[in-house]
Write a protein that holds these residues in place. Sequence first.
Motif, mmCIF file in Angstrom:
data_model
loop_
_atom_site.group_PDB
_atom_site.id
_atom_site.type_symbol
_atom_site.label_atom_id
_atom_site.label_comp_id
_atom_site.label_asym_id
_atom_site.label_seq_id
_atom_site.Cartn_x
_atom_site.Cartn_y
_atom_site.Cartn_z
ATOM 1 N N LYS A 115 26.864 26.873 16.711
ATOM 2 C CA LYS A 115 27.706 27.369 17.789
ATOM 3 C C LYS A 115 28.901 28.147 17.257
ATOM 4 N N LYS A 116 29.220 29.213 17.942
ATOM 5 C CA LYS A 116 30.421 29.989 17.650
ATOM 6 C C LYS A 116 31.602 29.179 18.208
ATOM 7 N N THR A 117 32.691 29.065 17.428
ATOM 8 C CA THR A 117 33.825 28.313 17.966
ATOM 9 C C THR A 117 35.074 29.182 17.962
ATOM 10 N N ASP A 118 36.016 28.871 18.827
ATOM 11 C CA ASP A 118 37.273 29.617 18.870
ATOM 12 C C ASP A 118 38.133 29.299 17.653
ATOM 13 N N ALA A 119 37.883 28.143 17.046
ATOM 14 C CA ALA A 119 38.724 27.698 15.931
ATOM 15 C C ALA A 119 38.472 28.451 14.633
ATOM 16 N N HIS A 120 37.296 29.063 14.471
ATOM 17 C CA HIS A 120 36.960 29.700 13.203
ATOM 18 C C HIS A 120 36.621 31.176 13.331
ATOM 19 N N GLU A 121 37.333 32.004 12.562
ATOM 20 C CA GLU A 121 37.055 33.440 12.539
ATOM 21 C C GLU A 121 36.037 33.796 11.456
ATOM 22 N N THR A 122 35.786 32.886 10.533
ATOM 23 C CA THR A 122 34.780 33.134 9.495
ATOM 24 C C THR A 122 33.798 31.965 9.449
ATOM 25 N N LEU A 123 32.649 32.239 8.909
ATOM 26 C CA LEU A 123 31.635 31.197 8.753
ATOM 27 C C LEU A 123 31.116 31.300 7.327
ATOM 28 N N THR A 124 31.099 30.204 6.611
ATOM 29 C CA THR A 124 30.588 30.220 5.241
ATOM 30 C C THR A 124 29.268 29.464 5.188
ATOM 31 N N LEU A 125 28.265 30.123 4.620
ATOM 32 C CA LEU A 125 26.960 29.475 4.466
ATOM 33 C C LEU A 125 26.802 29.086 3.013
ATOM 34 N N THR A 126 26.285 27.921 2.733
ATOM 35 C CA THR A 126 25.959 27.563 1.354
ATOM 36 C C THR A 126 24.468 27.776 1.162
ATOM 37 N N LEU A 127 24.146 28.601 0.162
ATOM 38 C CA LEU A 127 22.745 28.929 -0.111
ATOM 39 C C LEU A 127 22.329 28.317 -1.435
ATOM 40 N N VAL A 128 21.069 27.959 -1.539
ATOM 41 C CA VAL A 128 20.529 27.454 -2.808
ATOM 42 C C VAL A 128 19.384 28.359 -3.233
ATOM 43 N N LYS A 129 19.150 28.432 -4.529
ATOM 44 C CA LYS A 129 18.132 29.338 -5.057
ATOM 45 C C LYS A 129 16.725 28.886 -4.684
ATOM 46 N N ASN A 130 15.900 29.848 -4.319
ATOM 47 C CA ASN A 130 14.499 29.560 -4.055
ATOM 48 C C ASN A 130 13.723 29.509 -5.365
ATOM 49 N N PRO A 131 12.568 28.844 -5.375
ATOM 50 C CA PRO A 131 11.722 28.881 -6.574
ATOM 51 C C PRO A 131 11.239 30.314 -6.795
ATOM 52 N N ASP A 132 11.016 30.671 -8.066
ATOM 53 C CA ASP A 132 10.476 31.996 -8.374
ATOM 54 C C ASP A 132 8.952 31.873 -8.443
ATOM 55 N N ILE A 133 8.290 32.415 -7.452
ATOM 56 C CA ILE A 133 6.847 32.203 -7.310
ATOM 57 C C ILE A 133 6.040 32.805 -8.463
ATOM 58 N N VAL A 134 6.271 34.083 -8.801
ATOM 59 C CA VAL A 134 5.479 34.662 -9.911
ATOM 60 C C VAL A 134 5.748 33.953 -11.220
#
Length: 231
Positions: A115-134
């Motif tokens: 949900k978008k909130t009035d309290a936050h002007e930015t959103l930070t996503l934490t990403l993790v590395k995917n396996p390298d298939i080849v």
Amino acid sequence: PDVAPTVRDAEALRVTITAGPTHEALDPVRYLSNHSSGKMGYALAEAWARRGAQVHLISGPVSLATPSGVERVDVTSASEMLAAAEHAAAESDIFIGCAAVADYRAEHIAEHKLKKTDAHETLTLTLVKNPDIVAEIAARSPRPLVIGFAAETQNVERYARDKLTRKGMDMIVANDVSQAGLGFGADDNAALLLWRDGDDTDSQALPPQPKTTLADAIVDRVLTLYAHRAP
Ligand code: CTP
Ligand code: CA
């Protein structure tokens, strides 16, 4: 018009190809992805099938018809693509990683819509590395002949050579995606093929052309490498 004669020179070969993008879910309605259309991977699947190979196409979400004679498995995320690839690679002579696999995925997939909130002007996503298939497929033993792709916007040959070595692949197809009308989403592409020849690297430049004829030129080179492969 020139119609390439169909030579069934890949008969009895089992070829697995990954194609298209992956979608990495953020929540039930959103995902991270890229602009891959899947056209190059599908053109390769079509070329191999026309030449008599048994083709297993592991496809991310694309809007393309399955080429005739090709067995297609649909996947969404990189993790699903890896599982399908490991399953297929065990019974493949040749593995071609053409998919534009998302390098990262969300650490946590939200159970409900974020949900978008009035309290936050930015959103930070934490990403993790995917396996390298080849790289995972190339590290198996025994393993199929492994071919990868490299989409670059600069230093094409250097970055591609580095990927060839780092991922333990037998050959890499390098594309300069900064060239207008070529690569991502386009019907045409140009490529630099790099492969290992003992301690050296050999190369072949393929000029801009439809992805369909480019696919046949790639198949030609892969068949030569496969024929010369150490038992
Ligand atoms: N690839 C893969 N699994 C991943 C990432 C890439 O199998 N998680 C494969 C692609 O299908 C392609 C090759 O690796 O055959 C190169 O992909 P590319 O995105 O160019 O390389 P990366 O190692 O991810 O490097 P970068 O995106 O930083 O250039
Ligand atoms: Ca990448």
